[in-house]
Motif scaffolding. Structure first.
Motif, PDB file in Angstrom:
ATOM      1  N   TYR A 203       0.825  -1.198   0.000  1.00 39.01           N
ATOM      2  CA  TYR A 203       0.000   0.000   0.000  1.00 39.01           C
ATOM      3  C   TYR A 203       0.867   1.259   0.000  1.00 39.01           C
ATOM      4  CZ  TYR A 203      -3.940  -3.042   1.064  1.00 39.01           C
ATOM      5  OH  TYR A 203      -4.909  -4.029   1.008  1.00 39.01           O
ATOM      6  N   ASN A 204       2.174   1.052  -0.215  1.00 29.91           N
ATOM      7  CA  ASN A 204       3.127   2.169  -0.305  1.00 29.91           C
ATOM      8  C   ASN A 204       3.261   2.928   1.014  1.00 29.91           C
ATOM      9  OD1 ASN A 204       5.049   3.392  -1.965  1.00 29.91           O
ATOM     10  ND2 ASN A 204       3.687   5.074  -2.500  1.00 29.91           N
ATOM     11  N   LEU A 205       2.947   2.274   2.124  1.00 31.83           N
ATOM     12  CA  LEU A 205       3.017   2.909   3.434  1.00 31.83           C
ATOM     13  C   LEU A 205       4.443   2.939   3.962  1.00 31.83           C
ATOM     14  CD1 LEU A 205      -0.087   1.185   5.070  1.00 31.83           C
ATOM     15  CD2 LEU A 205       0.085   3.622   4.476  1.00 31.83           C
ATOM     16  N   VAL A 206       4.824   4.057   4.563  1.00 30.85           N
ATOM     17  CA  VAL A 206       6.129   4.149   5.218  1.00 30.85           C
ATOM     18  C   VAL A 206       6.133   3.289   6.471  1.00 30.85           C
ATOM     19  CG1 VAL A 206       7.766   5.696   6.363  1.00 30.85           C
ATOM     20  CG2 VAL A 206       6.571   6.445   4.297  1.00 30.85           C
ATOM     21  N   MET A 207       5.104   3.437   7.288  1.00 29.72           N
ATOM     22  CA  MET A 207       4.948   2.628   8.490  1.00 29.72           C
ATOM     23  C   MET A 207       3.990   1.484   8.195  1.00 29.72           C
ATOM     24  SD  MET A 207       6.663   3.588  11.142  1.00 29.72           S
ATOM     25  CE  MET A 207       7.882   4.889  11.305  1.00 29.72           C
ATOM     26  N   ALA A 208       4.527   0.313   7.956  1.00 30.51           N
ATOM     27  CA  ALA A 208       3.701  -0.838   7.591  1.00 30.51           C
ATOM     28  C   ALA A 208       4.157  -2.064   8.359  1.00 30.51           C
ATOM     29  CB  ALA A 208       3.783  -1.087   6.087  1.00 30.51           C
ATOM     30  N   SER A 209       3.313  -3.075   8.394  1.00 29.05           N
ATOM     31  CA  SER A 209       3.681  -4.334   9.031  1.00 29.05           C
ATOM     32  C   SER A 209       4.684  -5.066   8.136  1.00 29.05           C
ATOM     33  CB  SER A 209       2.442  -5.201   9.245  1.00 29.05           C
ATOM     34  OG  SER A 209       1.947  -5.666   7.991  1.00 29.05           O
ATOM     35  N   THR A 210       5.159  -6.209   8.591  1.00 25.74           N
ATOM     36  CA  THR A 210       6.123  -6.993   7.814  1.00 25.74           C
ATOM     37  C   THR A 210       5.570  -7.335   6.443  1.00 25.74           C
ATOM     38  OG1 THR A 210       6.966  -7.949   9.874  1.00 25.74           O
ATOM     39  CG2 THR A 210       7.532  -9.086   7.828  1.00 25.74           C
ATOM     40  N   PHE A 211       4.254  -7.533   6.364  1.00 25.76           N
ATOM     41  CA  PHE A 211       3.620  -7.901   5.102  1.00 25.76           C
ATOM     42  C   PHE A 211       2.996  -6.704   4.384  1.00 25.76           C
ATOM     43  CE2 PHE A 211       3.946 -11.828   7.420  1.00 25.76           C
ATOM     44  CZ  PHE A 211       4.282 -12.773   6.450  1.00 25.76           C
ATOM     45  N   GLY A 212       3.317  -5.489   4.840  1.00 28.84           N
ATOM     46  CA  GLY A 212       2.874  -4.299   4.146  1.00 28.84           C
ATOM     47  C   GLY A 212       1.535  -3.746   4.578  1.00 28.84           C
ATOM     48  N   LEU A 213       0.888  -4.389   5.528  1.00 27.80           N
ATOM     49  CA  LEU A 213      -0.431  -3.939   5.970  1.00 27.80           C
ATOM     50  C   LEU A 213      -0.314  -2.709   6.874  1.00 27.80           C
ATOM     51  CD1 LEU A 213      -1.992  -7.431   6.757  1.00 27.80           C
ATOM     52  CD2 LEU A 213      -2.498  -5.948   4.797  1.00 27.80           C
ATOM     53  N   PRO A 214      -1.382  -1.923   6.974  1.00 25.08           N
ATOM     54  CA  PRO A 214      -1.335  -0.728   7.822  1.00 25.08           C
ATOM     55  C   PRO A 214      -1.219  -1.098   9.291  1.00 25.08           C
ATOM     56  CG  PRO A 214      -3.581  -1.152   7.099  1.00 25.08           C
ATOM     57  CD  PRO A 214      -2.702  -2.083   6.328  1.00 25.08           C
ATOM     58  N   LEU A 215      -0.584  -0.227  10.034  1.00 28.51           N
ATOM     59  CA  LEU A 215      -0.399  -0.449  11.470  1.00 28.51           C
ATOM     60  C   LEU A 215      -1.496   0.259  12.254  1.00 28.51           C
ATOM     61  CD1 LEU A 215       3.455   0.161  11.822  1.00 28.51           C
ATOM     62  CD2 LEU A 215       2.276  -2.047  11.696  1.00 28.51           C
ATOM     63  N   GLY A 216      -1.869  -0.350  13.366  1.00 27.88           N
ATOM     64  CA  GLY A 216      -2.775   0.301  14.293  1.00 27.88           C
ATOM     65  C   GLY A 216      -1.990   1.142  15.282  1.00 27.88           C
TER      66      GLY A 216
END
Length: 340
Positions: A203-216
């Motif tokens: 998702y082109n996120l700077v802060m992402a999980s190991t698999f690229g998902l958004p963080l809470g």
């Protein structure tokens, strides 16, 4: 008089036993605005909240770390994600939602930009978790992206949305050290993308999980709480780094409120002056010290005044006796009174 808190109908409990004065004032403000609109629509003759008596509320100053504490915390922090998050929030005055919603297309960390001190992040969206009912009510308004949920039974969903105010959309220049941290972070992220291949949800996120998902929010707040406990640091919340950022920017730039407002995204200048007035008050005490040194102790005068005095002395030297002039210049009391 204390007011009982409203019971949550889902779990039959309340977060606190009583409602705080700030909550009462917020409710009054909301109702007052609603009734005011009803008056404009001629549904009511007058606003019943206009003369309501609301409890006084004194806002408490948020605790922040000193620069020494912050630098120490960063030196002992072993969580690279948390370390980067703290540095970005501190250097760029970011809210947590803005940090979690930051994407790489809004970051310029090219070698040229870093070399010329022009590296920046552009804040134009934020990450937020909302209830699905609220999402349906919005009908797509201000919503840029809806992330997929892990479970269909989830009552909430994480989204990327536009900021609340136009002033929140802003460009913030990065210190070189933080820009280089982002360079290293992106290199590690790109390596992980290559390793995981199609399993990486990009998702082109700077802060992402190991698999690229958004963080809470908990992905940042949890490690921060652990860092504080492990090293017995003064208790702060993540938003405190934004306050620290504004605090030190005001101190470093000599109180340039407009420049700080531009970085922080506050809607109005008075939001900065009201919240951080104690910082300016601390520095204003130096005015008395400067007056004491400059005038009453006859020290630390303005450099231009020194130049002007020297020029005056040079002019007088051509007109008066040199010995008398030397005597006057050597005597501070005589210099203080031109007509002596």
């Amino acid at each position: 008089m204390k007011r009982r808190a409203v019971i949550n109908p889902l779990n039959k409990t309340s977060r606190n036993e009583f409602v705080s004065s700030s909550t009462v004032r917020d409710v009054n403000k909301l109702l007052r605005n609603c009734f005011e609109q009803a008056v404009k629509w001629e549904l009511m003759e007058k606003n019943p909240c206009t003369h309501a008596t609301v409890p006084k509320h004194k806002s408490q100053k948020r605790d922040i770390w000193t620069a020494d504490t912050l630098m120490y915390a960063l030196s002992v922090c072993e969580d690279e994600r948390l370390k980067l998050a703290i540095n970005l929030s501190f250097s760029c005055s970011l809210r947590l939602g803005e940090l979690l919603g930051l994407t790489w297309d809004c970051v310029d960390i090219s070698p040229e930009a870093i070399e010329e001190n022009c590296a920046y992040v552009f804040i134009n969206k934020e990450s937020q978790r909302i209830r699905k009912e609220s999402l349906n009510a919005l009908d797509g308004k201000d919503v840029l992206l809806v992330f997929p949920t892990n479970h269909k039974k989830n009552s909430t969903v994480r989204i990327l949305k536009t900021p609340k105010t136009e002033s929140s959309v802003r460009k913030i220049f990065l210190p070189k050290s933080v820009a280089n941290m982002l360079v290293d972070w992106k290199a590690e992220q790109d390596e992980m993308k290559e390793i995981l291949g199609d399993e990486y949800m990009d998702y082109n996120l700077v802060m992402a999980s190991t698999f690229g998902l958004p963080l809470g929010d908990g992905a940042i707040r949890g490690p921060l709480k652990k860092l504080i406990e492990d090293y017995n640091l003064p208790p702060v919340v993540f938003h405190s780094f934004r306050h620290s950022s504004v605090t030190y920017k005001l101190k470093l730039n000599g109180g340039d409120i407009k420049a700080v407002q531009g970085d922080s995204g506050h809607a109005q200048v008075n939001m900065v002056t009201d919240v951080y007035s104690h910082i300016l008050d601390d520095d204003r005490r130096k005015n008395a010290e400067l007056f004491e040194e400059a005038f009453y102790e006859k020290k630390n005068l303005d450099p231009q005044m020194h130049v002007q005095q020297e020029n005056n002395n040079a002019t007088v030297a051509d007109e008066v006796d040199p010995e008398l002039l030397a005597k006057v210049l050597a005597n501070p009391e005589m210099r203080a009174f031109p007509n002596y």
